[in-house]
Scaffold this motif. Structure first.
Motif, PDB file in Angstrom:
ATOM      1  N   LYS A   1      17.143 -21.010 -31.074  1.00 21.61           N
ATOM      2  CA  LYS A   1      17.096 -20.300 -29.820  1.00 21.61           C
ATOM      3  C   LYS A   1      15.718 -20.180 -29.226  1.00 21.61           C
ATOM      4  O   LYS A   1      15.388 -20.065 -28.084  1.00 21.61           O
ATOM      5  CB  LYS A   1      17.298 -18.706 -29.941  1.00 21.61           C
ATOM      6  CG  LYS A   1      18.845 -18.300 -30.456  1.00 21.61           C
ATOM      7  CD  LYS A   1      19.502 -18.576 -29.118  1.00 21.61           C
ATOM      8  CE  LYS A   1      21.224 -18.190 -29.329  1.00 21.61           C
ATOM      9  NZ  LYS A   1      21.908 -18.500 -28.230  1.00 21.61           N
TER      10      LYS A   1
ATOM     11  N   HIS B   1      13.640 -22.584 -29.195  1.00 19.36           N
ATOM     12  CA  HIS B   1      13.760 -23.848 -28.559  1.00 19.36           C
ATOM     13  C   HIS B   1      14.037 -23.833 -27.085  1.00 19.36           C
ATOM     14  O   HIS B   1      13.704 -24.284 -26.218  1.00 19.36           O
ATOM     15  CB  HIS B   1      14.229 -24.999 -29.432  1.00 19.36           C
ATOM     16  CG  HIS B   1      14.709 -26.312 -28.610  1.00 19.36           C
ATOM     17  ND1 HIS B   1      13.654 -27.222 -28.269  1.00 19.36           N
ATOM     18  CD2 HIS B   1      15.704 -26.714 -28.198  1.00 19.36           C
ATOM     19  CE1 HIS B   1      14.167 -28.156 -27.649  1.00 19.36           C
ATOM     20  NE2 HIS B   1      15.414 -28.015 -27.401  1.00 19.36           N
ATOM     21  N   CYS B   2      15.423 -23.280 -27.117  1.00 19.23           N
ATOM     22  CA  CYS B   2      16.024 -22.787 -25.848  1.00 19.23           C
ATOM     23  C   CYS B   2      15.245 -22.059 -24.865  1.00 19.23           C
ATOM     24  O   CYS B   2      14.998 -22.176 -23.802  1.00 19.23           O
ATOM     25  CB  CYS B   2      17.363 -22.365 -25.982  1.00 19.23           C
ATOM     26  SG  CYS B   2      18.517 -23.352 -26.975  1.00 19.23           S
TER      27      CYS B   2
ATOM     28  N   GLU C   1      12.596 -24.141 -23.152  1.00 25.01           N
ATOM     29  CA  GLU C   1      12.955 -24.875 -22.283  1.00 25.01           C
ATOM     30  C   GLU C   1      13.440 -24.052 -21.076  1.00 25.01           C
ATOM     31  O   GLU C   1      12.991 -24.480 -19.856  1.00 25.01           O
ATOM     32  CB  GLU C   1      14.043 -25.685 -22.621  1.00 25.01           C
ATOM     33  CG  GLU C   1      13.940 -26.985 -23.651  1.00 25.01           C
ATOM     34  CD  GLU C   1      15.097 -27.574 -23.839  1.00 25.01           C
ATOM     35  OE1 GLU C   1      16.417 -27.413 -23.529  1.00 25.01           O
ATOM     36  OE2 GLU C   1      14.977 -28.821 -24.376  1.00 25.01           O
ATOM     37  N   ALA C   2      13.764 -22.758 -21.268  1.00 27.08           N
ATOM     38  CA  ALA C   2      14.063 -22.039 -19.968  1.00 27.08           C
ATOM     39  C   ALA C   2      12.868 -21.497 -19.248  1.00 27.08           C
ATOM     40  O   ALA C   2      12.853 -21.718 -18.122  1.00 27.08           O
ATOM     41  CB  ALA C   2      14.832 -20.651 -20.622  1.00 27.08           C
TER      42      ALA C   2
ATOM     43  N   MET D   1      19.834 -14.164 -24.117  1.00 22.59           N
ATOM     44  CA  MET D   1      20.377 -15.509 -24.997  1.00 22.59           C
ATOM     45  C   MET D   1      21.360 -14.963 -26.021  1.00 22.59           C
ATOM     46  O   MET D   1      21.400 -15.302 -27.249  1.00 22.59           O
ATOM     47  CB  MET D   1      19.033 -15.950 -25.915  1.00 22.59           C
ATOM     48  CG  MET D   1      17.858 -16.223 -24.824  1.00 22.59           C
ATOM     49  SD  MET D   1      16.601 -17.327 -25.678  1.00 22.59           S
ATOM     50  CE  MET D   1      17.183 -18.825 -25.723  1.00 22.59           C
TER      51      MET D   1
ATOM     52  N   ASN E   1      23.212 -22.594 -26.219  1.00 25.95           N
ATOM     53  CA  ASN E   1      22.013 -23.261 -25.666  1.00 25.95           C
ATOM     54  C   ASN E   1      21.811 -22.560 -24.186  1.00 25.95           C
ATOM     55  O   ASN E   1      21.092 -22.757 -23.476  1.00 25.95           O
ATOM     56  CB  ASN E   1      22.077 -24.777 -25.728  1.00 25.95           C
ATOM     57  CG  ASN E   1      23.314 -25.132 -24.564  1.00 25.95           C
ATOM     58  OD1 ASN E   1      24.078 -24.412 -24.133  1.00 25.95           O
ATOM     59  ND2 ASN E   1      23.306 -26.460 -24.710  1.00 25.95           N
ATOM     60  N   GLU E   2      22.772 -21.509 -23.811  1.00 28.77           N
ATOM     61  CA  GLU E   2      22.646 -20.955 -22.579  1.00 28.77           C
ATOM     62  C   GLU E   2      21.553 -19.767 -22.508  1.00 28.77           C
ATOM     63  O   GLU E   2      21.624 -18.986 -23.504  1.00 28.77           O
ATOM     64  CB  GLU E   2      23.899 -20.349 -21.951  1.00 28.77           C
ATOM     65  CG  GLU E   2      23.766 -19.771 -20.780  1.00 28.77           C
ATOM     66  CD  GLU E   2      25.010 -19.290 -20.248  1.00 28.77           C
ATOM     67  OE1 GLU E   2      25.436 -18.736 -19.013  1.00 28.77           O
ATOM     68  OE2 GLU E   2      26.254 -19.288 -20.888  1.00 28.77           O
ATOM     69  N   ALA E   3      20.701 -19.709 -21.821  1.00 27.43           N
ATOM     70  CA  ALA E   3      19.923 -18.531 -21.373  1.00 27.43           C
ATOM     71  C   ALA E   3      20.020 -18.113 -20.078  1.00 27.43           C
ATOM     72  O   ALA E   3      19.703 -18.782 -19.209  1.00 27.43           O
ATOM     73  CB  ALA E   3      18.402 -18.851 -21.804  1.00 27.43           C
TER      74      ALA E   3
END
Length: 265
Positions: free
Chosen positions: A220, A222-223, A226-227, A241, A247-249
């Motif tokens: 999470k 890591h995601c 990126e977000a 999250m 992997n969606e935020a």
């Protein structure tokens, strides 16, 4: 008749030999142990790996003295004494180096978060060890955990949380270790665990990050990284999250103050 007496004597000698053999082995073992305990005495104690504590502090806390026997030292007890007496120590390797040296290899930890409990503030390591009692002003320099208080806190003890706490010590440690391993601690503003279902992580001074307590925190985070890279530097709001897609935020912008969208001349 003489032949019969000779046979009896041989039998007696054979039985005596069988009795003496284990006794000889025992006496030899006793002699070896006596020699080892007599000659291998502690003359030097060396330390390695410590930055916070001086060698003299570590040696004194270990309880080992010159003249102690290297072989008979209780290594586990020495390590436990150091772990308890010097709270910023998280791991100890006790190694006899014959004939007369004891090496104490130290791994230290650091405080990364603060929590309230017993009317005060406590600093804790990523693994959940309480390393220091602190004033409120000093505790403000660390990630503040809110929504739960430490149960019967004491320096050098592991953090204990009430049974009704939404987050367990193990899950809290998993989150802190993931933040530290990813180098994200400096950007975290706070951790709120007052909600029964989701935790809220303040991040970068502009985001409220929502995650489930049983999430894969390393993934999470890591995601999250990126977000944040995809958002503009001036954007702020909620990063949710908790979607079914791991992997969606989902970003929910914060309402802009009146007049922030533009100005009249």
């Amino acid at each position: 008749m003489p032949k019969k007496r000779t046979t009896r004597r041989r039998r007696r000698r054979g039985g005596l030999v069988r009795l003496l053999r284990p006794l000889s082995v025992l006496l030899a073992a006793v002699a070896v142990v006596a020699a080892l305990t007599l000659f291998f005495k502690v003359d030097k104690i060396e330390t390695a790996g410590s930055i916070r504590y001086q060698a003299e502090e570590i040696i004194a806390a270990s309880g080992v003295e010159r003249g102690d026997n290297l072989i008979l030292l209780d290594r586990r007890r020495i390590a436990q004494r150091l772990y308890t007496e010097l709270p910023y120590i998280t791991q100890v390797q006790v190694t006899p180096q014959f004939p007369d040296t004891l090496l104490l290899e130290i791994t230290e930890t650091r405080a990364i978060a603060s929590i309230q409990g017993a009317g005060g503030y406590w600093l804790l390591s990523a693994k959940g060890k309480l390393v220091e009692a602190a004033e409120e002003s000093a505790a403000a320099d660390y990630l503040a955990i809110s929504g739960v208080e430490a149960l019967s806190p004491a320096v050098s003890h592991m953090l204990e949380l009430p049974e009704e706490s939404p987050i367990s010590r193990e899950r809290l440690a998993a989150l802190l270790e993931a933040l530290e391993s990813r180098g994200m601690m400096a950007r975290v503003d706070g951790l709120d665990v007052s909600d029964e279902e989701i935790l809220v992580l303040g991040y970068d001074g502009r985001f409220q990050v929502e995650m489930f307590y049983d999430a894969d925190f390393d993934f999470k985070l890591h995601c999250l990284q990126e977000a944040v890279e995809l958002l503009e530097p001036n954007e702020r709001g909620v990063l949710r999250m908790t979607m079914q897609d791991d992997n969606e935020a989902r970003f929910i912008p914060a309402p802009q103050p009146a007049g922030a969208a533009g100005s009249s001349s």
